[in-house]
Design an enzyme around this catalytic site. Sequence first.
Site, PDB file in Angstrom:
ATOM      1  N   GLU A 140      26.199  24.523   6.601  1.00 28.10           N
ATOM      2  CA  GLU A 140      25.147  23.508   6.508  1.00 28.10           C
ATOM      3  C   GLU A 140      25.692  22.317   5.744  1.00 28.10           C
ATOM      4  OE1 GLU A 140      21.418  24.902   4.964  1.00 28.10           O
ATOM      5  OE2 GLU A 140      20.902  22.943   4.111  1.00 28.10           O
ATOM      6  N   GLU A 172      19.118  14.066   0.890  1.00 27.05           N
ATOM      7  CA  GLU A 172      17.903  14.715   0.431  1.00 27.05           C
ATOM      8  C   GLU A 172      17.373  13.927  -0.762  1.00 27.05           C
ATOM      9  OE1 GLU A 172      18.012  19.350   0.966  1.00 27.05           O
ATOM     10  OE2 GLU A 172      19.861  18.737  -0.029  1.00 27.05           O
TER      11      GLU A 172
END
Length: 453
Positions: free
Chosen positions: A147, A152
Amino acid sequence: MDRTSCIALPIAACLGFAALALPAAVQAQTPVWEENFNGTSIDGNTWTFDVGTGCQIGICGWGNNELQYYTSRPENARVENGNLVIEARRETFEGSPFTSARLKTEGRVHFKYGTLEARIKTPEAGNGLWPAYWMLGAIGVWPDRGEIDIMEIGHVDGIAAGMANRRVGGAVHWNYGGGHASHGDFADFPGNLHDDYRTYRMTWDPDFIRVTVDGLQYFEMAISDIEGASLHEFHAPHFLLLNLAVGGTYTGISNPNGVTAPLPGRMLVDWIRLYQDHPDSELQLGGDSAVPAGRFGVYSEQGGLAGALDFGSDADLFVWNNLAPISAAPFEGNEAMAFRASAGQWFGLGILTDYRNMSAYAGGALKFHMRTTTPSTFKIGINTSFGDSWVDFTAGGPNYGLVRDGQWHQVTIPFSAFYDLDLHAVKQMFMVVADPPAQDVELVIDNVYYQSP
């Protein structure tokens, strides 16, 4: 389930995609792929949705204790004024206190290495909103697949520091020594990130993954020590995801009353562009390898097929548990799937293919021949980018043409009978599973194919 036989194949063959090799001189100047959201709706050939709370695939709260229910409704995801709009709303929906959307290019756009840019306007994160722009590996299960979190915002530490709308982070996750490993970092932007559009740029090559926002670098990870640090995941194709979560572990907020960020909150994506100039770069577009309509042979030797799986090359039959081969005459050709399952243990099998674009078969049916005498309940399934989808076969219930008399019968299951199928990205074209039966079971299956309308 063992996927090594698939992973050992050349990656383009394994995925069933068209792999594009592009001249380096062209790649250095122009995008090899771009999404500008200039239409009137979200392009289903590029994007699909994750829907629900994650409970349907065994990871409630999407593995992060998130509070929203993801939908594919235009209220939560739409194209508007040249932007993709992902909108989080405070509303009770299917038992959840919030709704939002999560889009992905799984089965449609995968790539390895390159420079990826996106122009994004994030919402005011406040307390509880968590916009994310990220990637997952195209093969395997998490964390083995890898990932890459490109952007974010809304982390609990940023909230505590009064920097919720200025702190942006990146991270990677992978499998190290059989467990989950991760590395993350962040930077504090000079102003509020949600005040304007920002350009988030990731550069990914065999040595590093680096991420910047408007030129400010906030994440770096060296990935060249593939064997020593077990970083194989970051040298294989990934696909993109865009979502706006509400609450969850990242934000440190698990109670809906703790969410004080302005709602509705909107994440706007103006465009995404991918550039590639490394000789080992790959770009795989699922739409370029769509299977033609007609009859597609999943496990069939009949003639006149539009295409067929080639076992040992681009497909494998996996026996998961409690199935012993038995001798049985096939319905057609030279082979059949013939097994006995012992009482008291669950059993299952699956035909693994990884990413077939079967969109031309929407509105059609899965067909196969089967003979059995078992009264036990079993399930027939298909795995797509949405996860497993099953149709129950119960004695006395809908059996779609099956008669349990030990004779051959053709079974026809409309694809509409399956729950949440993404026929653009079919990964396992045929599966059988059952809870522990009360008595021994014998199943013989042959002539499995997809039929278009």
